[in-house]
Design an enzyme around this catalytic site. Sequence first.
Site, short mmCIF file in Angstrom:
data_model
loop_
_atom_site.label_atom_id
_atom_site.label_comp_id
_atom_site.label_asym_id
_atom_site.label_seq_id
_atom_site.Cartn_x
_atom_site.Cartn_y
_atom_site.Cartn_z
N SER A 127 21.26 28.63 62.42
CA SER A 127 20.74 29.88 62.99
C SER A 127 21.59 31.06 62.53
O SER A 127 22.81 30.93 62.32
CB SER A 127 20.80 29.77 64.51
OG SER A 127 20.63 31.03 65.11
N TYR A 152 25.48 27.15 72.80
CA TYR A 152 24.42 26.79 71.85
C TYR A 152 24.80 27.26 70.44
O TYR A 152 24.77 26.49 69.48
CB TYR A 152 23.08 27.43 72.27
CG TYR A 152 22.14 27.63 71.12
CD1 TYR A 152 21.41 26.56 70.60
CD2 TYR A 152 22.02 28.88 70.50
CE1 TYR A 152 20.58 26.74 69.51
CE2 TYR A 152 21.20 29.06 69.41
CZ TYR A 152 20.48 28.00 68.91
OH TYR A 152 19.67 28.17 67.82
N LYS A 156 25.92 25.18 66.65
CA LYS A 156 25.39 25.38 65.30
C LYS A 156 26.54 25.53 64.31
O LYS A 156 26.56 24.94 63.24
CB LYS A 156 24.47 26.60 65.24
CG LYS A 156 23.16 26.43 65.99
CD LYS A 156 22.30 25.32 65.38
CE LYS A 156 21.08 24.99 66.19
NZ LYS A 156 20.43 23.73 65.81
C1 UD1 Z 1 17.92 34.13 70.59
C2 UD1 Z 1 19.37 33.71 70.61
C3 UD1 Z 1 19.70 33.05 69.30
C4 UD1 Z 1 18.81 31.86 69.06
C5 UD1 Z 1 17.35 32.27 69.16
C6 UD1 Z 1 16.50 31.02 69.17
C7 UD1 Z 1 20.49 35.35 72.07
C8 UD1 Z 1 21.50 36.43 72.10
N1 UD1 Z 1 20.21 34.86 70.84
O1 UD1 Z 1 17.76 35.05 69.56
O2 UD1 Z 1 21.03 32.61 69.32
O3 UD1 Z 1 19.04 31.30 67.79
O4 UD1 Z 1 17.11 32.98 70.37
O5 UD1 Z 1 15.18 31.33 69.05
O6 UD1 Z 1 19.99 34.93 73.07
N2 UD1 Z 1 13.38 40.49 74.16
C9 UD1 Z 1 12.85 41.36 75.10
N3 UD1 Z 1 12.20 40.82 76.18
C10 UD1 Z 1 12.07 39.46 76.34
C11 UD1 Z 1 12.60 38.59 75.36
C12 UD1 Z 1 13.26 39.15 74.30
O7 UD1 Z 1 12.94 42.56 74.98
O8 UD1 Z 1 11.48 39.04 77.36
C13 UD1 Z 1 14.05 41.07 72.98
C14 UD1 Z 1 15.53 40.68 72.88
O9 UD1 Z 1 16.32 41.60 73.54
C15 UD1 Z 1 15.71 40.69 71.36
C16 UD1 Z 1 14.36 40.32 70.79
O10 UD1 Z 1 13.43 40.53 71.84
O11 UD1 Z 1 16.02 41.98 70.94
C17 UD1 Z 1 14.28 38.88 70.34
O12 UD1 Z 1 14.73 38.04 71.41
P1 UD1 Z 1 14.66 36.45 71.33
O13 UD1 Z 1 13.29 36.04 70.95
O14 UD1 Z 1 15.24 35.92 72.59
O15 UD1 Z 1 15.57 36.08 70.10
P2 UD1 Z 1 17.11 36.44 69.77
O16 UD1 Z 1 17.76 37.17 70.87
O17 UD1 Z 1 17.12 37.11 68.45
#
Ligand code: UD1
Length: 342
Positions: A127, A152, A156
């Site tokens: 990742s 997690y 990795k």
């Molecule tokens: C997250 C993990 C990452 C992991 C990946 C697996 C964190 C910090 N990182 O990545 O280590 O490999 O998942 O898929 O948790 N968001 C919203 N509202 C929501 C959900 C997400 O605004 O309800 C935003 C988050 O703030 C982020 C973006 O959407 O900016 C993507 O979020 P997400 O899909 O959880 O992925 P990552 O944070 O990039």
Amino acid sequence: MKKKILVTGGTGYIGSHTAVELIEDGSEVIIIDNLTNSEAGVATRIGQITGTTPELAVLDICDREKLSEFFHDHPGISGIIHFAAYKAVGESVRKPLEYYRNNIQTTVNLLEGMKTFRIPGFVFSSSCTVYGQPARLPVSEDSPLQPAASPYGNTKRICEEIIRDTIAADPNLRGISLRYFNPIGAHPSALIGELPRGVPENLVPFITQTAFGLRDELKVFGNDYDTPDGSCIRDYLHVVDLAKAHVTAINRLVEGRNKSGYETFNLGTGTGVSVLEAISSFERATGLKLKYRITDRRPGDIEKIWADPSLANRELGWKTNISLDESMRTAWEWEKFIRKSN
Ligand code: UD1
């Protein structure tokens, strides 16, 4: 002769899409999965898509003896693609030992199996979390790795190091770690896709469940970041594009075309997309209006990250082809399919 590829976690989200692409590439696929976060019916659906249902061995790779028996009973495997792992960031903070035991023990057991049963190629599901918040963007493979923000993420990084050291000590072994950015979307057949249990942590499943009416609204975690629209930026790639990179990677190892024993590649589009842009893309692709609200930042979130995928473009001859809008459309088709079938 057909290549025989073992896919661990092959009934999961990325594993199932990879199994489809491997079969369509002409390989024989055998899946190991303990079904803790997936369903056996996925193997049947892989069969519906490809015309060939892969063998599914339901077992826990943490069980060394069972794994050894499995290898005894399945001679001639030329490569392993290892997806099986726990992957919920928040849960890993609450249950670190479960994450360390499961994610590390499975990797060690498989590497031991490779040595004993002379299986040359190993592809590992890693990742971009290993980079933390990089100082320079886009992030390339030589960017310094940073201390992980969660157990997690740490698993990795540790597994990458275990694979690297194991390969360095044995000239018969070859391995590739693939560092994914944010995989989204589902197979165009809508027969396989991401199936989060409970409330999704990731953005796109939360968007599709909100659009379907399972969630009241999407919370956008912060609009005061140092980005053009204030929301976080990620690199979202379609899961079928991602799956194809695994086919290229395992073929490279099995055919001995790798440049060194152990390699790492970033897999992303190379384009950063904000949360608000992702919402617009979903609305454009589906014609729906999404209910969302800006809330506080999510602790531990990275402000912005996107890939420099040029090494994978050059060395693997791989690049993404599917657009963000198409990714959102397929995610939505899949959401409708699972709700209808449940
Ligand atoms: C997250 C993990 C990452 C992991 C990946 C697996 C964190 C910090 N990182 O990545 O280590 O490999 O998942 O898929 O948790 N968001 C919203 N509202 C929501 C959900 C997400 O605004 O309800 C935003 C988050 O703030 C982020 C973006 O959407 O900016 C993507 O979020 P997400 O899909 O959880 O992925 P990552 O944070 O990039």
